[in-house]
Design a protein around this motif. Structure first.
Motif, PDB file in Angstrom:
ATOM      1  N   SER A 105      96.080 -26.198 -42.348  1.00  0.00           N
ATOM      2  CA  SER A 105      96.767 -27.495 -42.349  1.00  0.00           C
ATOM      3  C   SER A 105      95.902 -28.632 -41.807  1.00  0.00           C
ATOM      4  O   SER A 105      95.277 -28.507 -40.757  1.00  0.00           O
ATOM      5  N   ARG A 106      95.935 -29.726 -42.555  1.00  0.00           N
ATOM      6  CA  ARG A 106      95.252 -30.945 -42.115  1.00  0.00           C
ATOM      7  C   ARG A 106      96.125 -31.784 -41.194  1.00  0.00           C
ATOM      8  O   ARG A 106      95.615 -32.642 -40.464  1.00  0.00           O
ATOM      9  N   TRP A 107      97.436 -31.572 -41.256  1.00  0.00           N
ATOM     10  CA  TRP A 107      98.358 -32.524 -40.643  1.00  0.00           C
ATOM     11  C   TRP A 107      99.120 -31.970 -39.456  1.00  0.00           C
ATOM     12  O   TRP A 107     100.206 -32.433 -39.124  1.00  0.00           O
ATOM     13  N   ILE A 108      98.567 -30.944 -38.801  1.00  0.00           N
ATOM     14  CA  ILE A 108      99.092 -30.510 -37.512  1.00  0.00           C
ATOM     15  C   ILE A 108      98.029 -30.793 -36.456  1.00  0.00           C
ATOM     16  O   ILE A 108      96.884 -31.131 -36.784  1.00  0.00           O
ATOM     17  N   THR A 109      98.407 -30.662 -35.193  1.00  0.00           N
ATOM     18  CA  THR A 109      97.471 -30.921 -34.103  1.00  0.00           C
ATOM     19  C   THR A 109      96.219 -30.054 -34.254  1.00  0.00           C
ATOM     20  O   THR A 109      96.318 -28.834 -34.408  1.00  0.00           O
ATOM     21  N   GLY A 110      95.065 -30.697 -34.230  1.00  0.00           N
ATOM     22  CA  GLY A 110      93.804 -29.997 -34.394  1.00  0.00           C
ATOM     23  C   GLY A 110      93.262 -30.060 -35.801  1.00  0.00           C
ATOM     24  O   GLY A 110      92.068 -29.835 -36.026  1.00  0.00           O
ATOM     25  N   GLY A 111      94.107 -30.367 -36.789  1.00  0.00           N
ATOM     26  CA  GLY A 111      93.652 -30.513 -38.161  1.00  0.00           C
ATOM     27  C   GLY A 111      93.141 -31.926 -38.404  1.00  0.00           C
ATOM     28  O   GLY A 111      93.557 -32.876 -37.736  1.00  0.00           O
ATOM     29  N   ARG A 112      92.237 -32.080 -39.367  1.00  0.00           N
ATOM     30  CA  ARG A 112      91.720 -33.411 -39.661  1.00  0.00           C
ATOM     31  C   ARG A 112      91.064 -33.437 -41.034  1.00  0.00           C
ATOM     32  O   ARG A 112      90.815 -32.386 -41.639  1.00  0.00           O
ATOM     33  N   VAL A 113      90.799 -34.645 -41.503  1.00  0.00           N
ATOM     34  CA  VAL A 113      90.070 -34.833 -42.751  1.00  0.00           C
ATOM     35  C   VAL A 113      88.811 -35.641 -42.461  1.00  0.00           C
ATOM     36  O   VAL A 113      88.788 -36.469 -41.548  1.00  0.00           O
ATOM     37  N   VAL A 114      87.770 -35.380 -43.231  1.00  0.00           N
ATOM     38  CA  VAL A 114      86.480 -36.043 -43.036  1.00  0.00           C
ATOM     39  C   VAL A 114      86.072 -36.718 -44.343  1.00  0.00           C
ATOM     40  O   VAL A 114      86.097 -36.105 -45.406  1.00  0.00           O
ATOM     41  N   ASN A 115      85.700 -37.998 -44.227  1.00  0.00           N
ATOM     42  CA  ASN A 115      85.179 -38.782 -45.364  1.00  0.00           C
ATOM     43  C   ASN A 115      86.207 -39.016 -46.467  1.00  0.00           C
ATOM     44  O   ASN A 115      85.830 -39.180 -47.632  1.00  0.00           O
ATOM     45  N   TRP A 116      87.462 -39.027 -46.100  1.00  0.00           N
ATOM     46  CA  TRP A 116      88.499 -39.342 -47.077  1.00  0.00           C
ATOM     47  C   TRP A 116      88.802 -40.831 -47.064  1.00  0.00           C
ATOM     48  O   TRP A 116      88.977 -41.413 -45.985  1.00  0.00           O
ATOM     49  N   PRO A 117      88.919 -41.471 -48.228  1.00  0.00           N
ATOM     50  CA  PRO A 117      89.380 -42.863 -48.247  1.00  0.00           C
ATOM     51  C   PRO A 117      90.832 -42.937 -47.788  1.00  0.00           C
ATOM     52  O   PRO A 117      91.588 -41.966 -47.900  1.00  0.00           O
ATOM     53  N   ARG A 118      91.201 -44.100 -47.289  1.00  0.00           N
ATOM     54  CA  ARG A 118      92.543 -44.279 -46.736  1.00  0.00           C
ATOM     55  C   ARG A 118      93.631 -43.939 -47.754  1.00  0.00           C
ATOM     56  O   ARG A 118      94.642 -43.318 -47.423  1.00  0.00           O
ATOM     57  N   ARG A 119      93.421 -44.316 -49.008  1.00  0.00           N
ATOM     58  CA  ARG A 119      94.471 -44.086 -50.012  1.00  0.00           C
ATOM     59  C   ARG A 119      94.700 -42.592 -50.243  1.00  0.00           C
ATOM     60  O   ARG A 119      95.817 -42.162 -50.516  1.00  0.00           O
ATOM     61  N   ARG A 120      93.648 -41.756 -50.138  1.00  0.00           N
ATOM     62  CA  ARG A 120      93.818 -40.320 -50.295  1.00  0.00           C
ATOM     63  C   ARG A 120      94.613 -39.739 -49.133  1.00  0.00           C
ATOM     64  O   ARG A 120      95.453 -38.847 -49.320  1.00  0.00           O
ATOM     65  N   GLN A 121      94.354 -40.253 -47.930  1.00  0.00           N
ATOM     66  CA  GLN A 121      95.114 -39.781 -46.783  1.00  0.00           C
ATOM     67  C   GLN A 121      96.591 -40.137 -46.923  1.00  0.00           C
ATOM     68  O   GLN A 121      97.475 -39.315 -46.657  1.00  0.00           O
ATOM     69  N   VAL A 122      96.840 -41.374 -47.359  1.00  0.00           N
ATOM     70  CA  VAL A 122      98.227 -41.818 -47.541  1.00  0.00           C
ATOM     71  C   VAL A 122      98.917 -40.974 -48.604  1.00  0.00           C
ATOM     72  O   VAL A 122     100.067 -40.547 -48.442  1.00  0.00           O
ATOM     73  N   GLY A 145     112.510 -15.845 -46.823  1.00  0.00           N
ATOM     74  CA  GLY A 145     112.532 -15.375 -45.443  1.00  0.00           C
ATOM     75  C   GLY A 145     111.192 -14.911 -44.904  1.00  0.00           C
ATOM     76  O   GLY A 145     111.123 -14.298 -43.834  1.00  0.00           O
ATOM     77  N   TYR A 146     110.105 -15.219 -45.603  1.00  0.00           N
ATOM     78  CA  TYR A 146     108.791 -14.849 -45.105  1.00  0.00           C
ATOM     79  C   TYR A 146     108.355 -15.773 -43.973  1.00  0.00           C
ATOM     80  O   TYR A 146     108.741 -16.945 -43.937  1.00  0.00           O
ATOM     81  N   ARG A 147     107.526 -15.243 -43.088  1.00  0.00           N
ATOM     82  CA  ARG A 147     107.040 -16.047 -41.966  1.00  0.00           C
ATOM     83  C   ARG A 147     105.818 -16.842 -42.418  1.00  0.00           C
ATOM     84  O   ARG A 147     104.790 -16.264 -42.778  1.00  0.00           O
ATOM     85  N   VAL A 148     105.954 -18.166 -42.388  1.00  0.00           N
ATOM     86  CA  VAL A 148     104.881 -19.070 -42.802  1.00  0.00           C
ATOM     87  C   VAL A 148     104.313 -19.761 -41.571  1.00  0.00           C
ATOM     88  O   VAL A 148     105.062 -20.381 -40.804  1.00  0.00           O
ATOM     89  N   VAL A 149     103.011 -19.658 -41.380  1.00  0.00           N
ATOM     90  CA  VAL A 149     102.346 -20.211 -40.198  1.00  0.00           C
ATOM     91  C   VAL A 149     101.267 -21.186 -40.650  1.00  0.00           C
ATOM     92  O   VAL A 149     100.541 -20.917 -41.616  1.00  0.00           O
ATOM     93  N   GLU A 150     101.156 -22.317 -39.956  1.00  0.00           N
ATOM     94  CA  GLU A 150     100.083 -23.274 -40.210  1.00  0.00           C
ATOM     95  C   GLU A 150      99.038 -23.179 -39.104  1.00  0.00           C
ATOM     96  O   GLU A 150      99.384 -23.099 -37.923  1.00  0.00           O
ATOM     97  N   VAL A 151      97.776 -23.194 -39.487  1.00  0.00           N
ATOM     98  CA  VAL A 151      96.685 -23.265 -38.514  1.00  0.00           C
ATOM     99  C   VAL A 151      95.849 -24.505 -38.847  1.00  0.00           C
ATOM    100  O   VAL A 151      95.711 -24.870 -40.013  1.00  0.00           O
ATOM    101  N   PRO A 152      95.306 -25.172 -37.841  1.00  0.00           N
ATOM    102  CA  PRO A 152      94.541 -26.399 -38.114  1.00  0.00           C
ATOM    103  C   PRO A 152      93.202 -26.124 -38.769  1.00  0.00           C
ATOM    104  O   PRO A 152      92.502 -25.175 -38.409  1.00  0.00           O
ATOM    105  N   VAL A 153      92.860 -26.951 -39.763  1.00  0.00           N
ATOM    106  CA  VAL A 153      91.554 -26.859 -40.406  1.00  0.00           C
ATOM    107  C   VAL A 153      90.993 -28.265 -40.585  1.00  0.00           C
ATOM    108  O   VAL A 153      91.720 -29.256 -40.526  1.00  0.00           O
ATOM    109  N   THR A 154      89.698 -28.324 -40.820  1.00  0.00           N
ATOM    110  CA  THR A 154      89.026 -29.583 -41.137  1.00  0.00           C
ATOM    111  C   THR A 154      88.751 -29.625 -42.630  1.00  0.00           C
ATOM    112  O   THR A 154      88.065 -28.749 -43.165  1.00  0.00           O
TER     113      THR A 154
END
Length: 251
Positions: free
Chosen positions: A125-142, A201-210
């Motif tokens: 996940s890019r959008w949890i604590t610790g996740g981030r994006v690099v070199n993305w234009p603002r419109r792509r993030q939005v 009912g499956y357990r879905v977990v997000e982990v932070p990635v760049t």
């Protein structure tokens, strides 16, 4: 087929490609270095730039790399579904999704696999604590944040990065999702699998990635991909709410 058996069983990383001649060799090498025990399946959609031929050469030199040649460009979802079926048929226990362009860092794959020990589906996940994006234009993030929020609200699901394409599934999870009636294609495919996993009912977990914007080649994002999500997501939301109301009525 000589597979490396780890704590989760045999792991296959599926990398769909279309015109990724500049990236495929590098991404496969990085996966093999970051997680030497896993196998790689390059699912190439008959790339006119020779990606499939490069993948064949890599596979000829490394028995842990496999290549699926598909007839033509049929979309991301179709490529992954074909890869899932191939992997299950060949006895793999864990199947992972990874982009060919380097936006998904292979060095973070062990983090996803470790998290899968306590989950049925792990999303990078890019959008949890610790996740981030690099070199993305603002419109792509939005667009990405907005798309995840749109799907999360309409479908009533808790996942923060519902469109993320860096994932690890247990084989049993994929079998239980009903893959044969998945019709979504682009990034909407990721939303579809997420809602199916949660509903089952499956357990879905997000982990932070760049997530790193590609440096070579062209993005496959298009208006059609966005348009598919715009109309499919509310349709799924309405269908899911109707099913819940019917169940509640009968209980």
């Amino acid at each position: 087929m000589n597979k490396g058996h780890g704590p989760l069983g045999d792991v296959l990383v599926i990398i769909p490609t279309y015109n990724e001649a500049e990236n495929v060799e590098s991404i496969v090498a990085r996966v093999r270095k970051a997680a030497p025990q896993v196998h790689v399946l390059v699912a190439d959609d008959n790339s006119p730039d020779g990606t499939g031929e490069i993948a064949d050469r890599i596979a000829a030199e490394d028995s842990s790399v496999h290549v699926m040649h598909r007839e033509g460009k049929q979309g991301l979802g179709a490529a992954y579904l074909a890869g899932f079926h191939w992997g299950i048929d060949h006895g793999y226990d864990v199947l992972c999704e990874m982009d060919a362009d380097g936006s998904h860092q292979p060095e973070e794959l062990p983090r996803l696999l470790t998290a899968l020990r306590g989950a049925d589906l792990v999303i990078g996940s890019r959008w949890i604590t610790g996740g981030r994006v690099v070199n993305w234009p603002r419109r792509r993030q939005v667009l990405s944040r907005g798309g995840s929020t749109y799907a999360r609200l309409l479908l009533g699901i808790p996942v923060r990065d519902v469109t993320a394409g860096y994932r690890a599934f247990r084989k049993e999870t994929l079998i239980g999702l009903g893959m044969d009636d998945v019709a979504s294609h682009g990034y909407c495919f990721q939303i579809d699998l997420t809602r199916r996993a949660l509903a089952a009912g499956y357990r879905v977990v997000e982990v932070p990635v760049t997530f790193v914007e590609r440096e070579l080649g062209d993005s496959k994002m298009s208006r059609d991909i966005v348009a598919e999500a715009v109309w499919r997501v509310p349709a799924w939301g309405l269908r899911d709410r109707t099913r819940r109301m019917r169940r509640n009525r009968h209980n």
